[in-house]
Write a protein that holds these residues in place. Structure first.
Motif, short mmCIF file in Angstrom:
data_model
loop_
_atom_site.label_atom_id
_atom_site.label_comp_id
_atom_site.label_asym_id
_atom_site.label_seq_id
_atom_site.Cartn_x
_atom_site.Cartn_y
_atom_site.Cartn_z
N VAL A 153 0.82 -1.21 0.00
CA VAL A 153 0.00 0.00 0.00
C VAL A 153 0.86 1.26 0.00
N VAL A 154 1.97 1.25 0.73
CA VAL A 154 2.84 2.42 0.74
C VAL A 154 3.41 2.67 -0.65
N SER A 155 3.86 1.60 -1.32
CA SER A 155 4.42 1.77 -2.67
C SER A 155 3.37 2.29 -3.64
N ALA A 156 2.13 1.81 -3.52
CA ALA A 156 1.06 2.26 -4.41
C ALA A 156 0.64 3.70 -4.14
N ASN A 157 0.87 4.16 -2.89
CA ASN A 157 0.41 5.49 -2.50
C ASN A 157 1.54 6.48 -2.25
N ALA A 158 2.76 6.15 -2.69
CA ALA A 158 3.90 7.04 -2.45
C ALA A 158 3.63 8.48 -2.91
N PRO A 159 3.09 8.69 -4.12
CA PRO A 159 2.80 10.07 -4.54
C PRO A 159 1.74 10.73 -3.66
N SER A 160 0.71 9.97 -3.26
CA SER A 160 -0.35 10.51 -2.43
C SER A 160 0.16 10.89 -1.04
N ILE A 161 1.08 10.10 -0.52
CA ILE A 161 1.66 10.39 0.79
C ILE A 161 2.41 11.72 0.73
N ARG A 162 3.11 11.95 -0.36
CA ARG A 162 3.85 13.21 -0.51
C ARG A 162 2.91 14.40 -0.60
N THR A 163 1.82 14.25 -1.37
CA THR A 163 0.90 15.38 -1.57
C THR A 163 0.00 15.61 -0.36
N SER A 164 -0.31 14.54 0.39
CA SER A 164 -1.19 14.70 1.55
C SER A 164 -0.51 15.45 2.68
N GLY A 165 0.81 15.40 2.71
CA GLY A 165 1.54 16.13 3.74
C GLY A 165 1.37 15.51 5.11
N ALA A 166 1.62 16.35 6.12
CA ALA A 166 1.63 15.86 7.50
C ALA A 166 0.24 15.69 8.08
N ILE A 167 -0.78 16.23 7.41
CA ILE A 167 -2.11 16.27 8.01
C ILE A 167 -2.68 14.88 8.28
N ILE A 168 -2.43 13.93 7.39
CA ILE A 168 -2.98 12.60 7.59
C ILE A 168 -2.26 11.88 8.73
N PHE A 169 -0.95 12.17 8.90
CA PHE A 169 -0.22 11.61 10.03
C PHE A 169 -0.79 12.15 11.34
N VAL A 170 -1.06 13.46 11.37
CA VAL A 170 -1.64 14.09 12.56
C VAL A 170 -3.01 13.48 12.85
N ALA A 171 -3.82 13.28 11.80
CA ALA A 171 -5.17 12.72 11.97
C ALA A 171 -5.12 11.33 12.61
N VAL A 172 -4.24 10.47 12.10
CA VAL A 172 -4.13 9.10 12.62
C VAL A 172 -3.62 9.10 14.06
N MET A 173 -2.65 9.94 14.36
CA MET A 173 -2.10 10.01 15.71
C MET A 173 -3.15 10.52 16.70
N LEU A 174 -3.90 11.55 16.32
CA LEU A 174 -4.97 12.08 17.17
C LEU A 174 -6.05 11.02 17.41
N HIS A 175 -6.38 10.30 16.35
CA HIS A 175 -7.41 9.26 16.42
C HIS A 175 -6.99 8.16 17.40
N ASN A 176 -5.74 7.75 17.29
CA ASN A 176 -5.20 6.72 18.18
C ASN A 176 -5.18 7.20 19.64
N LEU A 177 -4.73 8.44 19.85
CA LEU A 177 -4.68 9.01 21.20
C LEU A 177 -6.08 9.11 21.79
N LEU A 178 -7.04 9.49 20.96
CA LEU A 178 -8.43 9.59 21.42
C LEU A 178 -8.95 8.23 21.87
N GLY A 179 -8.65 7.19 21.10
CA GLY A 179 -9.10 5.85 21.45
C GLY A 179 -8.48 5.34 22.74
N LEU A 180 -7.16 5.51 22.87
CA LEU A 180 -6.47 5.07 24.08
C LEU A 180 -6.99 5.79 25.32
N THR A 181 -7.21 7.10 25.18
CA THR A 181 -7.65 7.91 26.32
C THR A 181 -9.11 7.65 26.69
#
Length: 320
Positions: free
Chosen positions: A210-238
């Motif tokens: 999946v990473v190889s197929a989405n390498a261009p999308s990962i570059r264009t999406s920027g940091a926002i999707i990383f922030v979203a996943v981290m916040l989501h995980n923190l919300l679940g744990l808390t």
């Protein structure tokens, strides 16, 4: 066999590191991994088959004997994570595919790696296994319906097609695993030590695909999707922990529910997103596969140094 067992233990111990490593390699050198995209569903089926080989009736006894912690945990799993994903998608203004993918990540059941984390965190392992097993078996119904209600605003959701996908990818392999366990108990018992190795290799392959197929999308999406996943995980744990506190469950149960709610079956998320929403929608689950295996060990390590206390009410009763 002992050599394979040693490799299996090492692979499981450093799972997060291996996932990060292969994800980085697939990002910078995607070409060799692109053909693996067609095997994602099969690989996830292999992981679920391994789960079926290890499932036993005792894993479900807790549901009957002490149903409250299991019910609280399952409700938290299928309420906190999807609704939390919906909220984060709105707040961060994610694109349609990324928003649907994040809600999908929140709608899948708990991942099997959570059981190891709960064990290391000195949580209630029996509760963790019961939650993982039950949420996985409920997924064919729960996940499509939740997606229909929450993600249908961004992407078309076909609940019947998704039900069939989850049934094929989860229920069929788990059932086969249970059948093989019953028919060939001796062989299964001898191979239990290498099952984690097979699961780790399968998940690593899914991540590279999946990473190889989405390498261009990962570059264009920027940091926002990383922030979203981290916040989501923190919300679940808390909020998983908070829900258990509100219901006055024991500390071991609180830890189990927290980790179970926060760690999702990212592999299933990748497979469903790729099949039903598109490759970009799989990105939250790919990042989740990496991040959950970083945050989980961190939290487990912290809790491992703090013994689960007996509730104050129980202490008073014992003292009386």
């Amino acid at each position: 066999m002992k050599f394979l067992e040693t490799i299996s233990k090492t692979a499981g111990k450093y799972f997060a590191l291996w996932v990060i490593l292969v994800a980085v390699v697939a990002y910078f050198i995607p070409a060799p991994f692109l053909p693996l995209g067609g095997y994602i569903t099969i690989l996830l089926g292999v992981v679920m088959f391994g789960m079926g080989l290890t499932l036993k009736p005792v894993d479900f006894q807790l549901v009957v004997k002490k149903p409250l912690p299991v019910i609280v945990g399952i409700l938290a799993q299928f309420l906190i994570m999807p609704l939390g994903a919906l909220l984060i998608a709105y707040l961060l203004g994610l694109s349609d595919q990324l928003a649907a993918g994040l809600v999908l990540l929140g709608s899948v059941p708990g991942g099997t790696a959570s059981n190891v984390m709960v064990y290391l965190a000195r949580g209630n392992l029996a509760l963790s296994v019961a939650m993982t097993s039950l949420s996985t078996l409920l997924a064919p119904l729960a996940t499509p319906l939740i997606l229909l209600g929450l993600a249908g605003q961004w992407m078309p959701v076909d609940p019947l097609a998704m039900f069939l996908s989850i049934f094929q990818v989860i229920i069929v392999p788990i059932t086969l695993g249970i059948i093989v366990q019953k028919l060939l108990p001796g062989i299964v018992e001898k191979s239990l030590e290498i099952i984690p190795l097979i699961s780790v290799l399968a998940i690593m392959t899914i991540v590279t695909a999946v990473v190889s197929a989405n390498a261009p999308s990962i570059r264009t999406s920027g940091a926002i999707i990383f922030v979203a996943v981290m916040l989501h995980n923190l919300l679940g744990l808390t909020l998983g922990y908070v829900a258990a506190v509100i219901m006055k469950l024991k500390e071991g149960d609180r830890r189990a529910i927290s980790i179970e709610v926060g760690m999702q079956n990212s592999g299933l998320g990748v497979a469903l997103a790729t099949a039903h929403f598109g490759p970009l929608a799989a990105l939250p689950s790919v990042i989740g596969a990496v991040w959950h295996n970083i945050s989980g060990p961190i939290l487990a390590t912290y809790w491992s140094k703090k013994p689960a206390r007996v509730d104050e009410t129980e202490e008073k009763m014992k003292a009386g």
